[in-house]
Scaffold this motif. Structure first.
Motif, PDB file in Angstrom:
ATOM      1  N   GLU A 218      10.740  -0.808  -3.915  1.00 36.10           N
ATOM      2  CA  GLU A 218      12.092  -1.344  -3.912  1.00 36.10           C
ATOM      3  C   GLU A 218      12.138  -2.795  -3.432  1.00 36.10           C
ATOM      4  O   GLU A 218      12.889  -3.608  -3.976  1.00 36.10           O
ATOM      5  N   ILE A 219      11.342  -3.104  -2.419  1.00 33.36           N
ATOM      6  CA  ILE A 219      11.460  -4.435  -1.820  1.00 33.36           C
ATOM      7  C   ILE A 219      10.558  -5.466  -2.483  1.00 33.36           C
ATOM      8  O   ILE A 219      10.829  -6.668  -2.425  1.00 33.36           O
ATOM      9  N   LEU A 220       9.486  -5.026  -3.144  1.00 37.60           N
ATOM     10  CA  LEU A 220       8.584  -5.973  -3.797  1.00 37.60           C
ATOM     11  C   LEU A 220       9.132  -6.367  -5.168  1.00 37.60           C
ATOM     12  O   LEU A 220       9.595  -5.514  -5.933  1.00 37.60           O
ATOM     13  N   ALA A 221       9.071  -7.658  -5.490  1.00 39.09           N
ATOM     14  CA  ALA A 221       9.476  -8.135  -6.808  1.00 39.09           C
ATOM     15  C   ALA A 221       8.460  -7.662  -7.854  1.00 39.09           C
ATOM     16  O   ALA A 221       7.291  -7.423  -7.531  1.00 39.09           O
ATOM     17  N   PRO A 222       8.872  -7.512  -9.115  1.00 40.44           N
ATOM     18  CA  PRO A 222       7.938  -7.028 -10.141  1.00 40.44           C
ATOM     19  C   PRO A 222       6.670  -7.873 -10.256  1.00 40.44           C
ATOM     20  O   PRO A 222       5.583  -7.347 -10.504  1.00 40.44           O
ATOM     21  N   ASP A 223       6.799  -9.185 -10.093  1.00 41.33           N
ATOM     22  CA  ASP A 223       5.643 -10.072 -10.244  1.00 41.33           C
ATOM     23  C   ASP A 223       5.092 -10.541  -8.899  1.00 41.33           C
ATOM     24  O   ASP A 223       4.522 -11.627  -8.786  1.00 41.33           O
TER      25      ASP A 223
END
Length: 318
Positions: A218-223
């Motif tokens: 949830e907290i990590l961006a896709p890239d």
């Protein structure tokens, strides 16, 4: 060999020319430390460059009257910058055999007092740029980085930088243009509100140390990109940065499960940004710095420094 500024100050007298030279150097040490650190990203190398600058300065003043130097500040900055540029060659050689990703040495300040616990870092103030920007500056040439630091961070005009680097103002402007375009392409000019940064930092640390893959997703961006600099001293650190949310979440969760004991988490400011410092007893184990997406909702980059040599200056607040 000439002594250090502190040693000379302890033995000098107010009517001694060496005392004036020491006083001037000490008065500009904060500026010199910040300029050189932002060029090198290493406290140890910065301290070495400052020692070389002091030796050049004290040697100059032993051969000629201090009054002959019209602008001591400009003279000292020029000497320090050129020593730092020479030091870059040695650093480049060391990087060729460095194990895993390389990150700048973190400068940790106490969030409650704003002070830097270790005496070696007392010169550090707000002029040290963020960890994320230091990583981008590593992709510049040494001259581009020197120009960027002097102009963008410290506000030196191009004409004055030309004198420092012994280049024409036109060439300095070209270097500045290339460096600025390079940095802006890789580092958008935004800065999340401190409260947003602190909340995101705490959420990320809780998810990462708890091994909670769902919360990490949830907290990590896709890239997202995760950099772990262990200098080869920690197992499981990986030999290159990890890209992508799924890989990063699995790697961070696995990293958490390999711990043998729960760390003591202290929230500090690292290179001016909110961050977490992990201790086992009184020994620093890791510094975790997060960079956020422009809206501040997710983590776009994680910088994790676990190399003991780079944490030698980090102390627990008493």
């Amino acid at each position: 060999m000439a002594g250090t500024p502190d040693e000379s100050a302890a033995t000098g007298r107010a009517d001694d020319p060496a005392y004036d030279a020491t006083r001037l150097f000490a008065g500009h040490r904060e500026l010199l430390f910040s300029v050189v650190y932002n060029m090198l990203g290493s406290v140890a190398d910065t301290e070495d460059v400052l020692q070389e600058t002091w030796l050049s300065w004290s040697g100059k003043n032993s051969r000629a009257p201090l009054a002959e130097i019209g602008n001591p500040r400009a003279y000292l900055v020029r000497v320090a910058v050129n020593h730092a540029l020479a030091r870059r060659a040695a650093i480049a050689v060391r990087r060729e055999t460095y194990v895993g990703p390389w990150l700048p040495e973190p400068l940790v300040t106490d969030t409650a007092t704003g002070s830097v616990p270790d005496t070696a870092d007392q010169a550090v103030r707000a002029d040290s740029v963020s960890m994320a920007l230091l990583v981008v500056l590593e992709t510049l040439t040494p001259l581009e980085r020197a120009v960027f630091v002097l102009h963008e961070v410290f506000g030196y005009p191009h004409t004055e930088i030309a004198g420092v680097l012994d280049r024409s103002p036109a060439s300095v402007r070209q270097l500045a243009h290339r460096a600025r375009a390079h940095v802006r392409a890789r580092r958008p000019r935004y800065r999340a509100h401190p409260r947003v940064r602190r909340e995101a930092t705490e959420r990320f640390v809780a998810a990462a140390l708890g091994g909670d893959i769902g919360a990490l997703m949830e907290i990590l961006a896709p890239d997202v990109t995760v950099w772990i600099d262990s200098g080869g001293a920690r197992s499981g650190a990986g030999s290159r940065p990890v890209h992508g949310r799924e890989k990063a979440a699995r790697m961070l969760a696995g990293y958490a499960t390999r711990r043998t004991e729960d760390p003591d988490i202290r929230y500090r400011r690292v290179n001016g940004d909110d961050a977490a410092v992990l201790f086992t007893g009184d020994t620093p184990y890791a510094v975790m710095v997060m960079d956020l997406t422009p809206d501040g909702d997710q983590v776009s980059d994680v910088y994790l420094v676990t190399d003991p040599a780079k944490l030698a200056h980090v102390r627990r607040a008493r």
